[in-house]
Design an enzyme around this catalytic site. Structure first.
Site: not given
Ligand code: Q9C
Ligand code: ZN
Length: 680
Positions: A24, A139, A176, A178, A269, A309
């Site tokens: 994925d 999230h 982060d 995001h 990230d 990451y």
């Protein structure tokens, strides 16, 4: 009550068993090595052995239900016995999530590890700490896994802390890259949790591409004003953009909010090399961000891993964070200190959106923002030709190997030996109150030595014994700092202005290219600053007649209010941005006669200026001020800033003063920029 000390580190390798079993391309970056290699990196810098190990535990069902629905818990629980095909099918019900048979167990450990850290900090067992956890949390939502997250570790921790410790104000900082929309949804209507998130947004094009991630989502109902979104509309944001966001958005709000606990949704990230974030911030920026947050909530700071990451970048950034939590000197920040236009625009927008809810913003001039619904997509068109952004930075370097090489070289310059002794002082009256293992007693410099030192630049002084001797303690301490035997030092002096002037000259002669001096009170002597090797900021009550500010000699007329806590706005809105723009090699803080700041204001200054010059500070205080000496010594030793009492916003007059100074100096000191209207 003794101040809590020590840094907790929570790590359990079991959390590395959660992994993707099929192919994925969206989820394959969330790998077990994120955890194990960060821990290895911590070991290699000998940071693990300096921390207090705290075991993880499984979070209980009851704890998970503080935030999540029973249905969500049951679905997660049911995946433990599934085969690969079944796991894949359940995973497909969510946006960017994968289940492994061990996922449920790991997620419960991630929750429990986070709560263990909250307990260790709240009980005073440690001062602060970090939990390395997987899967991440920010999230995940009441009824859904999302973006690699199953249970919302940080949100559960905030609810838990409210319940167990009766906390009324918790700050969550989400650095982060995001948007932690899960956290936003959970606390949207809750004024007891202030949530701040910056995130890659690109005018809603970047995942999760939500309208509610924009700056105008300020919270709902009673929670209005307690949700702060700072969307980044370009990639390539770097150290200066992040620092500007802290100076001009987060920190003023955080100081006004006055949290009892700070929790960081700590994704890396947002650091350089990350394939998701595409940002340029280097690892040492996280030391600065951490250092700032350590000044809140009496130092009670819980850092919880979220994303990140690029393994090397992640590991270095984790190390920078933990090093700073431990109280090590803060490394010098690299790169040109100027936020980019797009960042300033975002900062301006979020400040305008929050103006109704925060006292410190009350008098900000936002009239030029006719209509806040002038939303991002419109601005985007207007700015599509702005192409000068980030050109001096390493742009779009998504080549992992290249970044790895860069970081290897970069970190060699960043990591420096830590002096075992932090503070130098002369054994004088009052000093017994701050002696500890971190303090070194120094012998005053003798007359002949002083003579030979100052004769080079203040020849006429050499004639006056008394004056000469008044420099003895400052010079002895400065010498230790210059030789890097200690990090900072404090000297009492009957002639603070002279001592400061000599300290400046001597350090420049020693070879320092930039020395910052913040002088509080009347400064009878002002050295010549024309060569740019010194920058003086003089905080004094009255305007000096005939004295005009210039780039390297700035006069800030400021008298603290009676309560003594309206100084934040000047420190965050002016002094720190100027200081960070200058990037000094040494900071001199001096307090002379007629100081217009109280002890807490001066301590705040000392605490925050330790982010500069690799934390090298020499403090010179008039020798009559024993209690001030003690407070400054405490701040130099790394104690958190004392509580400030009821928040008093600066008067309109003071806000105007800061604004005028910003306008006057933002071309020269670019970190002052926080609005695109003014002179960019
Ligand atoms: N087109 C954390 O950093 N990307 N989660 C989905 C879909 C998901 C990031 C892209 C990124 C999740 C904790
Ligand atoms: Zn992330």
């Amino acid at each position: 009550v003794a101040m809590a000390s020590g840094t907790a580190l929570i790590y359990d390798e079991k959390m590395a068993t959660h992994k993707l079993l099929w192919s994925d391309p969206i989820c394959d970056i969330e790998v077990p090595e994120r955890l194990s290699s960060s821990y290895e990196q911590l070991k290699s810098y000998h940071l693990v052995e300096r921390c207090v190990p705290v075991p993880a535990r499984e979070g209980s069902e009851e704890e998970i239900l503080l935030v999540h629905s029973l249905e969500h818990l049951e679905v997660a629980k049911s995946t433990q016995t599934m085969n690969e095909e079944e796991l894949k099918r359940v995973s497909e019900n969510y946006d960017a999530f994968f289940f492994h048979p061990s996922t449920y167990h790991c997620a419960r450990l991630a929750v429990g590890a986070t709560l263990q850290l909250v307990d260790a900090v709240m009980s005073g067992e440690v001062r602060n700490g970090m939990a390395l956890v997987r899967p991440p949390g920010h999230h995940s939502q009441r009824n859904a896994a999302n973006g690699f997250c199953l249970f919302n570790n940080v949100a559960i921790a905030a609810e838990y802390a409210k319940l167990k410790y009766g906390l009324q104000r918790i700050l969550i900082v989400d650095w982060d890259v995001h948007h932690g929309q899960g956290i936003q949804y959970i606390f949207e209507e809750d004024p007891s949790v202030l949530y701040f998130s910056w995130h890659r947004y690109e005018h809603q094009e970047f995942w999760p591409s939500l309208k509610e991630s924009d700056y105008d989502a300020v919270g709902l109902g009673k929670g209005k004003g307690f949700n702060i979104n700072l969307p980044w509309n370009k990639v390539g944001m770097g150290n200066s953009d992040y620092l500007a966001a802290f100076f001009h958005v987060l920190l003023p709000m955080a100081f006004e909010f006055d949290p009892e606990l700070v929790i960081v949704s700590s994704g890396y990230d947002s650091g350089i090399g990350d394939p998701e974030g595409q940002m340029n911030a280097t690892p040492e920026v996280f030391a600065h961000l951490t250092h700032f947050l350590m000044q809140l909530a009496n130092g009670k700071l819980c850092v919880i891993l979220e994303g990140g990451y690029h393994l090397k970048s992640l590991g270095e950034s984790v190390c920078m964070t933990v090093k700073t939590l431990l109280g090590d000197p803060v490394p010098q920040i690299t790169g040109e200190m100027a936020p980019c236009l797009s960042a300033v625009e975002s900062i301006q927008n979020v400040r305008a959106a929050h103006k109704p809810y925060w006292k410190w913003l009350a008098y900000e001039d936002t009239s030029f923002l006719q209509n806040l619904s002038t939303k991002s997509h419109l601005l985007k068109k207007a700015n599509s030709n702005t192409s000068t952004e980030h050109e001096t930075k390493i742009t779009n370097n998504n080549n992992t190997v290249k970044v790895e090489r860069f970081l290897e070289l970069h970190m060699k310059n960043i990591l420096f030996p830590v002096p075992p002794i932090k503070t130098a002082t002369i054994g004088s009256e009052g000093s017994e109150h701050f002696l500890s293992e971190h303090v070194q007693l120094v012998k005053e410099m003798d007359k002949t030595e002083i003579k030979s030192l100052v004769s080079g630049f203040y020849a006429d002084l050499v004639e006056e014994d008394k004056i000469l001797l008044s420099l003895g303690s400052m010079l002895a301490i400065l010498d230790k700092i210059l030789k890097k035997e200690v990090c900072n030092g404090i000297a009492a002096s009957p002639t603070a202005a002279l001592s400061a002037a000599v300290a400046l000259r001597h350090s420049v002669r020693f070879g320092f290219q930039r020395v910052l001096c913040v002088f509080v009170g009347d400064m009878q002597i002002t050295p010549n600053t024309e060569d740019g090797k010194m920058l003086i900021i003089n905080i004094c009550e009255k305007e000096q007649p005939g004295k005009t500010s210039c780039k390297h000699c700035i006069s800030l007329n400021w008298k603290e209010d009676a309560e003594g806590n309206d100084f934040f706005s000047a420190v965050l809105g002016f002094i720190l941005p100027v200081a960070y723009s200058y990037q000094p090699n040494l900071t001199v803080i001096a307090v002379g006669p007629n100081r217009s700041l109280g002890i807490s204001g001066i301590s705040l200054l000392v605490a925050l200026l330790q982010g500069l010059a690799e934390s090298r500070i020499v403090a010179v205080i008039e020798d009559t001020e024993i209690s001030l000496l003690q407070s400054v010594a405490k701040a130099l030793g790394g104690a958190s800033t004392p509580p400030f009492g009821i928040y008093v916003p600066p008067t309109q007059e003071k806000v105007k003063k800061i604004k005028a100074l910003r306008d006057q100096f933002q071309q020269e000191w670019k970190m002052l920029q926080c609005s695109v209207k003014d002179g960019i």
